[in-house]
Motif scaffolding. Structure first.
Motif, PDB file in Angstrom:
ATOM      1  N   ALA A  52       0.835  -1.200   0.000  1.00  0.00           N
ATOM      2  CA  ALA A  52       0.000   0.000   0.000  1.00  0.00           C
ATOM      3  C   ALA A  52       0.873   1.254   0.000  1.00  0.00           C
ATOM      4  N   SER A  53       2.076   1.146   0.573  1.00  0.00           N
ATOM      5  CA  SER A  53       2.966   2.309   0.735  1.00  0.00           C
ATOM      6  C   SER A  53       4.014   2.407  -0.372  1.00  0.00           C
ATOM      7  N   GLY A  54       4.450   1.248  -0.871  1.00  0.00           N
ATOM      8  CA  GLY A  54       5.599   1.188  -1.768  1.00  0.00           C
ATOM      9  C   GLY A  54       5.328   1.617  -3.196  1.00  0.00           C
ATOM     10  N   THR A  55       4.127   2.105  -3.458  1.00  0.00           N
ATOM     11  CA  THR A  55       3.811   2.633  -4.790  1.00  0.00           C
ATOM     12  C   THR A  55       4.196   4.107  -4.918  1.00  0.00           C
ATOM     13  N   TYR A  56       4.736   4.673  -3.851  1.00  0.00           N
ATOM     14  CA  TYR A  56       5.035   6.107  -3.837  1.00  0.00           C
ATOM     15  C   TYR A  56       6.073   6.492  -4.876  1.00  0.00           C
ATOM     16  N   ARG A  71      -7.925  -0.798  -2.470  1.00  0.00           N
ATOM     17  CA  ARG A  71      -9.314  -1.238  -2.337  1.00  0.00           C
ATOM     18  C   ARG A  71      -9.976  -1.363  -3.702  1.00  0.00           C
ATOM     19  N   PHE A  72      -9.428  -0.649  -4.687  1.00  0.00           N
ATOM     20  CA  PHE A  72     -10.079  -0.561  -6.000  1.00  0.00           C
ATOM     21  C   PHE A  72      -9.374  -1.404  -7.047  1.00  0.00           C
ATOM     22  N   GLN A  73     -10.138  -1.784  -8.048  1.00  0.00           N
ATOM     23  CA  GLN A  73      -9.539  -2.334  -9.259  1.00  0.00           C
ATOM     24  C   GLN A  73      -9.104  -1.143 -10.112  1.00  0.00           C
ATOM     25  N   PRO A  74      -8.051  -1.255 -10.899  1.00  0.00           N
ATOM     26  CA  PRO A  74      -7.295  -2.483 -11.132  1.00  0.00           C
ATOM     27  C   PRO A  74      -6.174  -2.743 -10.126  1.00  0.00           C
ATOM     28  N   GLU A  75      -5.893  -1.809  -9.183  1.00  0.00           N
ATOM     29  CA  GLU A  75      -4.717  -1.997  -8.322  1.00  0.00           C
ATOM     30  C   GLU A  75      -4.798  -3.303  -7.524  1.00  0.00           C
ATOM     31  N   SER A  76      -5.996  -3.646  -7.074  1.00  0.00           N
ATOM     32  CA  SER A  76      -6.154  -4.890  -6.305  1.00  0.00           C
ATOM     33  C   SER A  76      -5.809  -6.109  -7.155  1.00  0.00           C
ATOM     34  N   GLY A  79      -0.488  -7.747 -10.541  1.00  0.00           N
ATOM     35  CA  GLY A  79       0.176  -9.022 -10.265  1.00  0.00           C
ATOM     36  C   GLY A  79       0.894  -9.034  -8.914  1.00  0.00           C
ATOM     37  N   ALA A  80       1.552  -7.936  -8.592  1.00  0.00           N
ATOM     38  CA  ALA A  80       2.324  -7.872  -7.339  1.00  0.00           C
ATOM     39  C   ALA A  80       1.418  -8.046  -6.123  1.00  0.00           C
ATOM     40  N   ASN A  81       0.152  -7.716  -6.256  1.00  0.00           N
ATOM     41  CA  ASN A  81      -0.759  -7.764  -5.109  1.00  0.00           C
ATOM     42  C   ASN A  81      -1.531  -9.083  -4.983  1.00  0.00           C
ATOM     43  N   ALA A  82      -1.162 -10.063  -5.786  1.00  0.00           N
ATOM     44  CA  ALA A  82      -1.855 -11.356  -5.713  1.00  0.00           C
ATOM     45  C   ALA A  82      -1.759 -11.921  -4.296  1.00  0.00           C
ATOM     46  N   ARG A  88      -6.552  -7.947   3.200  1.00  0.00           N
ATOM     47  CA  ARG A  88      -7.598  -6.906   3.164  1.00  0.00           C
ATOM     48  C   ARG A  88      -8.879  -7.406   3.805  1.00  0.00           C
ATOM     49  N   GLU A  89      -9.181  -8.692   3.624  1.00  0.00           N
ATOM     50  CA  GLU A  89     -10.395  -9.252   4.233  1.00  0.00           C
ATOM     51  C   GLU A  89     -10.270  -9.314   5.756  1.00  0.00           C
ATOM     52  N   VAL A  90      -9.097  -9.677   6.243  1.00  0.00           N
ATOM     53  CA  VAL A  90      -8.860  -9.695   7.687  1.00  0.00           C
ATOM     54  C   VAL A  90      -9.031  -8.274   8.252  1.00  0.00           C
ATOM     55  N   MET A  91      -8.524  -7.295   7.531  1.00  0.00           N
ATOM     56  CA  MET A  91      -8.629  -5.899   7.968  1.00  0.00           C
ATOM     57  C   MET A  91     -10.065  -5.380   7.922  1.00  0.00           C
ATOM     58  N   GLU A  92     -10.843  -5.897   6.974  1.00  0.00           N
ATOM     59  CA  GLU A  92     -12.222  -5.433   6.805  1.00  0.00           C
ATOM     60  C   GLU A  92     -13.055  -5.701   8.063  1.00  0.00           C
ATOM     61  N   LYS A  93     -12.774  -6.817   8.723  1.00  0.00           N
ATOM     62  CA  LYS A  93     -13.493  -7.140   9.967  1.00  0.00           C
ATOM     63  C   LYS A  93     -13.261  -6.045  11.006  1.00  0.00           C
TER      64      LYS A  93
END
Ligand code: ZEM
Length: 295
Positions: A52-56, A71-76, A79-82, A88-93
């Motif tokens: 989330a941070s290293g795209t700077y 959170r959005f496509q296409p970033e989610s 390939g690097a985020n596979a 993200r699901e764990v965090m959503e809770k």
């Protein structure tokens, strides 16, 4: 009245104690992983904070953790985020429980909690990130490619504003977690204790003999002795490039130095691209570990 209570709700100003509650909940959820990967979501949650941070990009001020655009496509789907949907699901809770926290603050705080709860250094952190829109998303290709060499690693991390010492310190996070064939295509853990933050990554890089693994997957190394550990081509570069090697050797020899330098570089990573005036505190906070709060 309803109007009044709505106003109270929007005016809720969380304190450090409120963020500590979120931290504590993250620590619980990380540990409650059942059969998943050595019983811990810690490593994958740390990887979410990093991606989330290293795209700077320092030159344009784009990317980074501020808007939590993964959170959005296409970033989610980059390939690097596979595999990071797991994190993200764990965090959503937790987001459901503490709806006032921004996703960027939540994900980066989770990275801090993961490091600290897995026996790593304290990492200064402060809130202030805001949820953005899909239009804030960075382009694909900003995260490192594990198959590449030193020039690529430098291109990627210099773009964020890091130097060689910080690059080598950050890569020590590979003491934690593992590669998954169904995510990156690579396979296996880097160390024998993938849920403990240690400097074993550097020690193993120098102490073991690393040979190319003979398999159908992407080019990776395995330790000759046990064949149970792995290194990515980019990991191995830290022992081959003269400047990288100097720091990697220093971290293999001095765990305190590694902890100190990792903490500083990781804290910097988590704040990349967040405008200073957005932060709620002029200095970053040290969140307490669960253990510290027991005494
Ligand atoms: Zn990683 N990383 N990383 N990394 N990483 C993986 C896993 C993890 C690179 C990389 O290509 C990969 C940093 C730097 C770099 C973590 C943290 C940090 C995987 C395996 C790959 C391929 C993904 C999979 O298959 O699940 C490259 C090329 C890097 C720099 C050159 C930095 C910096 C990190 C944090 C500060 C962590 C914790 C994992 C383990 C994730 C897990 O699910 O176990």
């Amino acid at each position: 009245s309803a109007a009044q209570s709505a106003k109270v709700a929007t005016n809720f100003v969380p304190t450090k104690a409120d963020y500590q509650k979120v931290y504590n909940r993250i620590a619980e959820v990380i540990d409650d992983a059942g059969d998943y990967d050595n019983g811990s979501f810690g490593p994958v949650v740390l990887r979410l904070a990093w991606h989330a941070s290293g795209t700077y990009d320092k030159a344009t001020g784009t990317g980074g953790s501020n808007y939590a655009t993964m959170r959005f496509q296409p970033e989610s789907l980059h390939g690097a985020n596979a595999g990071l949907h797991v994190a993200r699901e764990v965090m959503e809770k937790i987001k459901q429980e503490f709806s006032w926290i921004s996703y960027g603050d939540l994900w980066t705080l989770a990275g801090v909690a993961a490091v600290q709860e897995m026996a790593g250094p304290k990492v200064p952190w402060r809130p202030g990130r805001i949820d953005g829109f899909e239009s804030h998303s960075p382009p694909d290709g900003r995260l490192p490619d594990a198959s590449q060499g030193a020039p690529h690693i430098r291109d990627i991390f210099y773009r964020m504003g890091f130097d060689d010492q910080e690059i080598v310190a950050l890569c020590g996070a590979h003491a934690l977690g593992r590669c998954h064939t169904d995510r990156s295509g690579y396979d296996g853990p880097w160390t024998f204790s993938p849920t403990m933050f240690t400097n074993d990554y550097y020690k193993l890089l120098f102490d073991e003999k690393w040979v190319w693994r003979k398999w159908n997957g992407p080019k990776q190394l395995e330790d000759k002795k046990t064949k149970s550990l792995m290194m990515l081509p980019t990991d191995y570069v830290l022992t081959q490039d003269k400047s990288f090697k100097k720091y990697a050797k220093a971290y293999a020899d001095d765990v305190d130095l590694f902890f100190k330098d990792f903490s500083a570089a990781f804290a910097k990573l988590l704040e990349l691209g967040v405008p200073t005036q957005q932060f709620v505190a002029s200095e970053a906070w040290i969140m307490q570990t669960v253990d510290e709060q027991k005494s």
